[in-house]
Write a protein that holds these residues in place. Sequence first.
Motif, mmCIF file in Angstrom:
data_model
loop_
_atom_site.group_PDB
_atom_site.id
_atom_site.type_symbol
_atom_site.label_atom_id
_atom_site.label_comp_id
_atom_site.label_asym_id
_atom_site.label_seq_id
_atom_site.Cartn_x
_atom_site.Cartn_y
_atom_site.Cartn_z
ATOM 1 N N ALA A 1 42.983 27.462 43.611
ATOM 2 C CA ALA A 1 41.881 27.789 44.505
ATOM 3 C C ALA A 1 41.394 29.218 44.314
ATOM 4 O O ALA A 1 40.248 29.541 44.633
ATOM 5 C CB ALA A 1 42.305 27.572 45.961
ATOM 6 N N HIS A 2 42.271 30.074 43.791
ATOM 7 C CA HIS A 2 41.914 31.478 43.632
ATOM 8 C C HIS A 2 41.986 31.926 42.172
ATOM 9 O O HIS A 2 42.001 33.120 41.894
ATOM 10 C CB HIS A 2 42.846 32.344 44.472
ATOM 11 C CG HIS A 2 42.888 31.951 45.916
ATOM 12 N ND1 HIS A 2 41.857 32.204 46.786
ATOM 13 C CD2 HIS A 2 43.834 31.288 46.626
ATOM 14 C CE1 HIS A 2 42.165 31.733 47.981
ATOM 15 N NE2 HIS A 2 43.340 31.168 47.914
ATOM 16 N N VAL A 3 42.003 30.984 41.260
ATOM 17 C CA VAL A 3 42.259 31.306 39.860
ATOM 18 C C VAL A 3 41.182 32.214 39.267
ATOM 19 O O VAL A 3 41.486 33.131 38.492
ATOM 20 C CB VAL A 3 42.422 30.013 39.025
ATOM 21 C CG1 VAL A 3 41.127 29.220 38.973
ATOM 22 C CG2 VAL A 3 42.917 30.342 37.627
ATOM 23 N N GLU A 4 39.922 32.000 39.624
ATOM 24 C CA GLU A 4 38.852 32.821 39.050
ATOM 25 C C GLU A 4 38.943 34.265 39.539
ATOM 26 O O GLU A 4 38.833 35.207 38.747
ATOM 27 C CB GLU A 4 37.488 32.227 39.397
ATOM 28 C CG GLU A 4 37.179 30.919 38.675
ATOM 29 C CD GLU A 4 35.765 30.442 38.933
ATOM 30 O OE1 GLU A 4 34.970 31.233 39.487
ATOM 31 O OE2 GLU A 4 35.450 29.297 38.576
ATOM 32 N N HIS A 5 39.175 34.441 40.838
ATOM 33 C CA HIS A 5 39.292 35.791 41.388
ATOM 34 C C HIS A 5 40.521 36.480 40.816
ATOM 35 O O HIS A 5 40.476 37.671 40.475
ATOM 36 C CB HIS A 5 39.381 35.733 42.910
ATOM 37 C CG HIS A 5 39.521 37.082 43.546
ATOM 38 N ND1 HIS A 5 38.488 37.989 43.598
ATOM 39 C CD2 HIS A 5 40.587 37.679 44.135
ATOM 40 C CE1 HIS A 5 38.900 39.089 44.196
ATOM 41 N NE2 HIS A 5 40.169 38.930 44.529
ATOM 42 N N THR A 6 41.609 35.744 40.700
ATOM 43 C CA THR A 6 42.843 36.315 40.162
ATOM 44 C C THR A 6 42.650 36.753 38.719
ATOM 45 O O THR A 6 43.086 37.846 38.320
ATOM 46 C CB THR A 6 43.984 35.286 40.239
ATOM 47 O OG1 THR A 6 44.191 34.915 41.607
ATOM 48 C CG2 THR A 6 45.280 35.869 39.690
ATOM 49 N N ALA A 7 41.995 35.910 37.921
ATOM 50 C CA ALA A 7 41.756 36.244 36.506
ATOM 51 C C ALA A 7 40.943 37.518 36.376
ATOM 52 O O ALA A 7 41.231 38.379 35.528
ATOM 53 C CB ALA A 7 41.049 35.084 35.818
ATOM 54 N N GLU A 8 39.932 37.665 37.223
ATOM 55 C CA GLU A 8 39.092 38.866 37.176
ATOM 56 C C GLU A 8 39.890 40.102 37.602
ATOM 57 O O GLU A 8 39.812 41.157 36.963
ATOM 58 C CB GLU A 8 37.890 38.695 38.098
ATOM 59 C CG GLU A 8 36.948 39.888 38.106
ATOM 60 C CD GLU A 8 35.749 39.673 39.004
ATOM 61 O OE1 GLU A 8 35.005 40.656 39.233
ATOM 62 O OE2 GLU A 8 35.551 38.538 39.487
ATOM 63 N N ALA A 9 40.669 39.964 38.672
ATOM 64 C CA ALA A 9 41.436 41.102 39.189
ATOM 65 C C ALA A 9 42.522 41.548 38.219
ATOM 66 O O ALA A 9 42.849 42.734 38.140
ATOM 67 C CB ALA A 9 42.051 40.748 40.542
ATOM 68 N N LEU A 10 43.080 40.579 37.486
ATOM 69 C CA LEU A 10 44.173 40.889 36.565
ATOM 70 C C LEU A 10 43.711 41.076 35.124
ATOM 71 O O LEU A 10 44.537 41.064 34.205
ATOM 72 C CB LEU A 10 45.228 39.771 36.616
ATOM 73 C CG LEU A 10 46.051 39.675 37.893
ATOM 74 C CD1 LEU A 10 46.956 38.445 37.849
ATOM 75 C CD2 LEU A 10 46.882 40.932 38.109
ATOM 76 N N ALA A 11 42.424 41.280 34.919
ATOM 77 C CA ALA A 11 41.894 41.433 33.557
ATOM 78 C C ALA A 11 42.597 42.533 32.762
ATOM 79 O O ALA A 11 42.943 42.325 31.588
ATOM 80 C CB ALA A 11 40.387 41.670 33.602
ATOM 81 N N PRO A 12 42.862 43.712 33.341
ATOM 82 C CA PRO A 12 43.563 44.755 32.573
ATOM 83 C C PRO A 12 44.966 44.315 32.136
ATOM 84 O O PRO A 12 45.387 44.591 30.998
ATOM 85 C CB PRO A 12 43.631 45.932 33.560
ATOM 86 C CG PRO A 12 42.447 45.728 34.441
ATOM 87 C CD PRO A 12 42.386 44.243 34.637
ATOM 88 N N LEU A 13 45.695 43.643 33.018
ATOM 89 C CA LEU A 13 47.027 43.146 32.663
ATOM 90 C C LEU A 13 46.933 42.124 31.545
ATOM 91 O O LEU A 13 47.716 42.153 30.587
ATOM 92 C CB LEU A 13 47.699 42.534 33.887
ATOM 93 C CG LEU A 13 49.007 41.770 33.644
ATOM 94 C CD1 LEU A 13 50.064 42.676 33.023
ATOM 95 C CD2 LEU A 13 49.516 41.157 34.945
ATOM 96 N N ARG A 14 45.973 41.234 31.636
ATOM 97 C CA ARG A 14 45.828 40.200 30.621
ATOM 98 C C ARG A 14 45.477 40.808 29.265
ATOM 99 O O ARG A 14 45.937 40.328 28.226
ATOM 100 C CB ARG A 14 44.769 39.185 31.051
ATOM 101 C CG ARG A 14 45.104 38.490 32.367
ATOM 102 C CD ARG A 14 44.084 37.455 32.750
ATOM 103 N NE ARG A 14 44.301 36.228 32.009
ATOM 104 C CZ ARG A 14 43.557 35.137 32.177
ATOM 105 N NH1 ARG A 14 42.559 35.138 33.016
ATOM 106 N NH2 ARG A 14 43.810 34.052 31.474
#
Length: 208
Positions: free
Chosen positions: A110-123
């Motif tokens: 349910a929150h995968v898109e927001h999480t992906a954006e927030a964790l972009a530097p880690l990824r």
Amino acid sequence: MTTRAPRRDALENRAGILDAARATLSADPYASVDVIARSAGLSRRTLYGHFDDRDALIRELISSGAQRFNAIAESVTDADARLALARLAARLWREAAHVQVAAALALDEAHVEHTAEALAPLRRSVAALARRGQDDGSFRTDLAAPTLARLIEEMARTVISRTDAASSGAANLAVRAVLSIAGLSWREADDLLAAHPDIVADASEASA
């Protein structure tokens, strides 16, 4: 026109709501806004003055947690890609172990898109580490670096959401699982962690 800074009591209320949400959702991932507001010692109306709805509150929790995860990625500077990956996994586990349910919510579809954006530097850090490990022969090369990085992420996601953070050996399992996906054998993981016992020890102490 000058924008006024938020009042101190408003900032304190917002911080209190976030703290209460972390604690409440750790006990009950399905806790309602009413329960979270009561836990914060505030009215439902006051909570809605800071967040439009429950999802907005959870997104804020994800964003604040992501900032800490991204900072952890920047803190790992080991030249050895294997050691860097092990240390990164341990430090991320140490952070996630304190807020395991909130971390699981962040990883929820349910929150995968927001999480992906927030964790972009880690990824990006994980992807760069995967490429570096392949280039120096430390990691498996039967997969493209982006695919390997994605598998490492998925393994971390599974471990965080499915493992009891307080269980004995949980941190060790998390680190070994990530190393295994990267291509290290169990013997190689043994040797690496035996040579650097502080990696898993720190994470284990934090989750105890």
